[in-house]
Design an enzyme around this catalytic site. Structure first.
Site, PDB file in Angstrom:
ATOM      1  N   LYS A 215      -2.764  -1.761   3.781  1.00  0.00           N
ATOM      2  CA  LYS A 215      -2.758  -2.718   4.883  1.00  0.00           C
ATOM      3  C   LYS A 215      -3.109  -1.947   6.156  1.00  0.00           C
ATOM      4  O   LYS A 215      -2.311  -1.139   6.641  1.00  0.00           O
ATOM      5  CB  LYS A 215      -1.390  -3.384   5.059  1.00  0.00           C
ATOM      6  CG  LYS A 215      -1.000  -4.321   3.923  1.00  0.00           C
ATOM      7  CD  LYS A 215      -0.285  -3.612   2.817  1.00  0.00           C
ATOM      8  CE  LYS A 215       0.192  -4.589   1.746  1.00  0.00           C
ATOM      9  NZ  LYS A 215       0.708  -3.896   0.559  1.00  0.00           N
ATOM     10  N   HIS A 388      11.086  -6.430   1.131  1.00  0.00           N
ATOM     11  CA  HIS A 388       9.761  -5.953   0.742  1.00  0.00           C
ATOM     12  C   HIS A 388       9.388  -4.629   1.415  1.00  0.00           C
ATOM     13  O   HIS A 388       8.319  -4.073   1.161  1.00  0.00           O
ATOM     14  CB  HIS A 388       8.720  -7.028   1.091  1.00  0.00           C
ATOM     15  CG  HIS A 388       7.367  -6.784   0.521  1.00  0.00           C
ATOM     16  ND1 HIS A 388       6.272  -6.410   1.288  1.00  0.00           N
ATOM     17  CD2 HIS A 388       6.906  -6.846  -0.756  1.00  0.00           C
ATOM     18  CE1 HIS A 388       5.213  -6.274   0.515  1.00  0.00           C
ATOM     19  NE2 HIS A 388       5.553  -6.525  -0.720  1.00  0.00           N
TER      20      HIS A 388
END
Length: 470
Positions: A215, A388
């Site tokens: 990311k 997460h």
């Protein structure tokens, strides 16, 4: 004819088994593949073709360096005026592993939920003047995805050049179900787009094993983002979970150049377009002094850089090691390091989600609890939505934030990206957040594990057999 096909299948199975054994991979992974291929040969051979073959790793690494696409001097570690740092030997080890130097002219901000991160990223995007580079594993066709799409389209109309690199398997919804979602953006002449290792037949290809889980957002070579959050409503509002706990890092400074370097290498891998130009590495405009070292991991690296960084952090810990991870499938080396750290007297705390998003992976992860608890590792289950974040904090020496889970796939197969933080302010913030999260967690005990029905223990142990594959 039937006898001939059986003999052919036998030869194929034997040949593949010889190749697997000759690869000198982790014995656990080798044994798992042999079991699957011998007992269910047709399914096993197909799975190995899709998920097990690692023939691209060294080939891709050498191909990238042979292409000579890197800026002059990018392979040498720049001189540093911070020679008295406690973390210097650790920084040098990481540099030798991934050729990314530690940088100390940065401003940093950490986000632990999606909404403030998304708002700040959109503000930065609206201030872009020259280029915006984005690389994500997942981009969904929902409200969050539309917000980002529209913001990028607005900047493209203003003359800003935008490059988007997405993983086609992770983005299968917009690749196959919502094909027109990105079309208003992609038809603009100032927007360049590519899939990373695209699947030519939906969901099926040899390269399906090498997913881009990174990311990265880089804006004008000055501001950059990385971490665990993708683009989708669930990362902002929790989706099917009541809330979503994650970690994302915003950087202004030298480390943005490191993330730019990783993006441009990935862009070259996908498109063969060489963009290594000084215009993408402008002079740093910051007075920040935060220490950041970017660590890419994956088939484009000679070494298992992120796995080595995690291993070194565990071994360097003297007093306290704090780990937050949504998946726990360590290899033998990391598992031994964790148990040994606890046995040395290090206070090892591990925060894990109470609710799974992938059930089979959760079962396999749970199978490691008992032996870790026996060694003295404290395990906590986070109960406020889904956890997460991928975070590790080693004393006040170094902390890690990024995309890499503590599992085989992240550490040895996928393209991943982590940021190591060396500044006391960032380490303290991550430590403080960890203990805040513990308020919403309950501790796991050996007694409750021993009271589980036999079939749950068997189910978890069975799932663990496939640890190298999931």
């Amino acid at each position: 004819m039937e006898l001939f096909l059986s003999f052919l299948l036998f030869l194929l199975v034997v040949s593949v088994c010889v190749v697997i054994i000759s690869n000198n991979k982790n014995p656990v992974a080798t044994t798992a593949w042999l079991i699957v291929i011998i007992f269910v040969p047709l399914i096993g051979l197909l799975l190995y073709l899709l998920l097990g073959m690692n023939y691209r790793k060294n080939r891709l690494y050498h191909k990238l360096f042979a292409a000579n696409i890197f800026p002059q001097g990018s392979r040498q570690r720049p001189a540093s005026d911070h020679s008295s740092r406690r973390s210097e030997r650790f920084e040098q080890m990481v540099y030798r592993s991934c050729l990314q130097p530690a940088t100390f002219h940065n401003e940093t901000e950490l986000y632990f939920s999606g909404e403030p991160w998304l708002k700040q990223m959109l503000r930065d995007i609206r201030q872009a003047k020259h280029h915006i580079h984005l690389e994500f594993f997942i981009w969904k066709a929902d409200n969050t995805g539309q917000l980002l799409r529209d913001a990028l389209l607005e900047k493209a109309r203003e003359g800003v050049h935008i490059r988007i690199l997405l993983d086609r398997l992770g983005c299968w919804r917009i690749a196959y179900l919502h094909r027109h979602f990105l079309k208003p953006l992609l038809v603009h002449p100032n927007v360049s787009f590519s899939w990373f290792y695209p699947t030519r037949v939906p969901f099926i290809q040899v390269r399906i094993n090498y997913r881009n889980h990174r990311k990265i957002v880089v804006i004008d070579g000055q501001v950059a983002y990385t971490g665990g959050m993708n683009i989708g409503d669930e990362y902002v509002a929790g989706g099917r979970f009541s809330s979503w706990r994650d970690a994302q890092l915003r950087i202004r400074g030298e480390a943005a150049h490191s993330l730019q370097m990783v993006f441009l290498i990935d862009w070259y891998t996908a498109t063969k377009e060489d963009l290594f130009d000084p215009v993408y590495f402008p002079a740093v405009e910051t007075e920040g002094r935060r220490g950041v070292q970017i660590v890419p991991g994956g088939p484009d690296q000679k070494w298992e850089s992120i796995a080595q960084a995690y291993f070194a952090m565990i071994n360097e810990a003297k007093h306290e090691l704090l780990i937050t991870t949504p998946y726990l499938i360590p290899d033998d080396a990391l598992l031994m390091a964790l148990k040994t750290a606890a046995l040395r007297g290090v206070d090892v705390k591990l925060l894990f989600p109470a609710r799974p998003d992938h059930v089979f992976v959760y079962w396999a992860s749970s199978s490691y609890f008992d032996e870790l608890l026996q060694a003295g590792v404290k395990i906590y289950l986070y109960q406020r939505g889904f956890l997460h974040a991928k975070i590790m904090v080693c004393d006040n020496l170094v902390a890690s934030v990024g995309s890499a889970n503590l599992d085989f796939r992240s550490l040895y197969t996928n393209f991943e990206i982590n940021a190591l933080l060396y500044s006391p302010e960032d380490i303290l913030l991550l430590r403080t957040q960890f203990f805040q999260d513990l308020r919403h967690a309950r501790e796991v005990t050996r007694e409750e594990l021993q009271q589980q029905p036999w079939w749950i223990r068997f189910r978890n142990s069975f799932a663990r057999l496939f640890s190298p594959l999931i």
